[in-house]
Motif scaffolding. Structure first.
Motif, mmCIF file in Angstrom:
data_model
loop_
_atom_site.group_PDB
_atom_site.id
_atom_site.type_symbol
_atom_site.label_atom_id
_atom_site.label_comp_id
_atom_site.label_asym_id
_atom_site.label_seq_id
_atom_site.Cartn_x
_atom_site.Cartn_y
_atom_site.Cartn_z
ATOM 1 N N PHE A 271 9.875 -40.788 36.840
ATOM 2 C CA PHE A 271 11.184 -40.545 36.252
ATOM 3 C C PHE A 271 12.288 -41.044 37.170
ATOM 4 N N GLY A 272 13.395 -41.459 36.545
ATOM 5 C CA GLY A 272 14.616 -41.681 37.292
ATOM 6 C C GLY A 272 15.269 -40.342 37.606
ATOM 7 N N ALA A 273 16.349 -40.394 38.377
ATOM 8 C CA ALA A 273 17.014 -39.162 38.801
ATOM 9 C C ALA A 273 17.792 -38.503 37.677
ATOM 10 N N THR B 205 3.641 -40.477 35.159
ATOM 11 C CA THR B 205 4.955 -40.902 34.702
ATOM 12 C C THR B 205 5.948 -40.790 35.847
ATOM 13 N N LEU C 36 11.538 -36.026 24.536
ATOM 14 C CA LEU C 36 11.469 -37.473 24.367
ATOM 15 C C LEU C 36 12.425 -37.956 23.279
ATOM 16 N N GLN D 201 17.621 -34.038 28.552
ATOM 17 C CA GLN D 201 17.387 -32.709 29.106
ATOM 18 C C GLN D 201 18.680 -31.907 29.093
ATOM 19 N N GLY E 288 15.199 -36.109 38.995
ATOM 20 C CA GLY E 288 14.270 -36.168 37.880
ATOM 21 C C GLY E 288 12.972 -35.468 38.239
ATOM 22 N N LEU F 249 7.884 -27.804 36.029
ATOM 23 C CA LEU F 249 7.741 -28.119 34.609
ATOM 24 C C LEU F 249 6.287 -28.398 34.281
ATOM 25 N N LEU G 167 17.200 -38.983 31.190
ATOM 26 C CA LEU G 167 16.215 -39.422 32.178
ATOM 27 C C LEU G 167 15.460 -40.627 31.654
ATOM 28 N N GLY H 33 7.542 -27.832 28.621
ATOM 29 C CA GLY H 33 7.958 -26.447 28.558
ATOM 30 C C GLY H 33 9.331 -26.288 29.182
ATOM 31 N N TYR I 215 14.266 -39.671 28.031
ATOM 32 C CA TYR I 215 14.229 -38.254 27.728
ATOM 33 C C TYR I 215 15.641 -37.693 27.832
ATOM 34 N N ARG J 275 18.885 -26.070 31.779
ATOM 35 C CA ARG J 275 17.873 -25.008 31.784
ATOM 36 C C ARG J 275 16.825 -25.162 30.684
ATOM 37 N N LYS J 276 16.602 -26.415 30.259
ATOM 38 C CA LYS J 276 15.557 -26.713 29.278
ATOM 39 C C LYS J 276 14.653 -27.796 29.848
ATOM 40 N N GLY J 277 13.479 -27.963 29.237
ATOM 41 C CA GLY J 277 12.628 -29.066 29.619
ATOM 42 C C GLY J 277 13.077 -30.354 28.951
ATOM 43 N N PRO J 278 12.701 -31.506 29.504
ATOM 44 C CA PRO J 278 13.054 -32.784 28.879
ATOM 45 C C PRO J 278 12.402 -32.926 27.500
#
Lengths: 113, 111
Positions: B101-103, B99, B46, B38, A42, A91, B88, A105, B36, B41-44
């Motif tokens: 995040f988990g894995a 923040t 919500l 994801q 993550g 990110l 996530l 992004g 989240y 190849r993109k951002g997370p």
């Protein structure tokens, strides 16, 4: 409207080179975050800006990492003397004040060879 | 031990199945909980945001928080192939902005 943009999307650097990663947040978003995401993990918090003030840089892994946001909009994450362990996706996220939803992004994938 | 634990999967389910994703955490100071999604190849992005213990529903998604057990869940009903992504969990302290995040759990929904 436009989302958070990051450039470059991909960066290959030789070990020891300096790199600069750019983030353009959503217009009007005063909060800006940088995260590092290793493969299969993550995002890990690096640093936080509120406008131009860097309020928390506790996640920066070493003094080779430096972030700035001089005019409170665009931000740059700089990594000096890159090492192989710096290879990751970086990110950027932005949000409105007192709002917890962060808009991310697409990230910059850094590979250090 | 990490502050937030999440099984990385992968989790593979048939289309239409109910999916259950979970995270545990160790720090009782966490007050805000998020999920989240994801794509590769993109951002997370919500999906769900909760504050108190209990359930919150949004369409096919239900987020559940049990602060006494330090356990949060995300349920996806009628799962679709387009739900295939990494999910996530994330959380923050009250008044905080850092923040954690988990894995992430990789989910595959087979058509």
């Amino acid at each position: 409207g436009a989302g958070v943009s990051q450039s470059p999307r991909y960066k290959v650097a030789k070990r020891g080179q300096d790199v600069a990663l750019r983030c353009d947040p959503i217009s009007g978003h005063v909060s800006l975050f940088w995260y590092q995401q290793a493969l299969g993990q993550g995002p890990e918090f690096l640093t936080y800006f509120q406008n131009e003030a860097q309020l928390d840089k506790s996640g920066l892994p070493s003094d080779r990492f430096f972030a700035e946001r001089p005019e409170g909009s665009v931000s740059t994450l700089k990594i000096q003397r890159t090492q192989q362990e710096d290879s990751a996706v970086y990110l950027c996220a932005s949000s409105l004040p007192r709002e917890d939803e962060q808009y991310f992004g697409p990230g910059t994938r850094l590979t250090v060879t | 031990q990490k502050e937030v634990e999440q099984d990385p999967g992968p989790l593979s389910v048939p289309e239409g199945a109910i999916v259950s994703l979970n995270c545990t955490y160790s720090n009782s100071a966490f007050q805000y909980f998020m999920w989240y999604r994801q794509y590769s190849r993109k951002g997370p992005e919500l999906l769900m945001y909760t504050y108190s213990s209990g359930n919150k529903e949004d369409g096919r998604f239900t987020a559940q928080v049990d602060k006494s057990s330090k356990y949060i869940s995300l349920f996806i009903r009628d799962s679709q192939p387009s739900d295939s992504a990494t999910y996530l969990c994330a959380m923050t302290r009250a008044g905080g902005f850092k923040t954690i995040f988990g894995a992430g759990t990789r989910l595959f929904v087979k058509a």
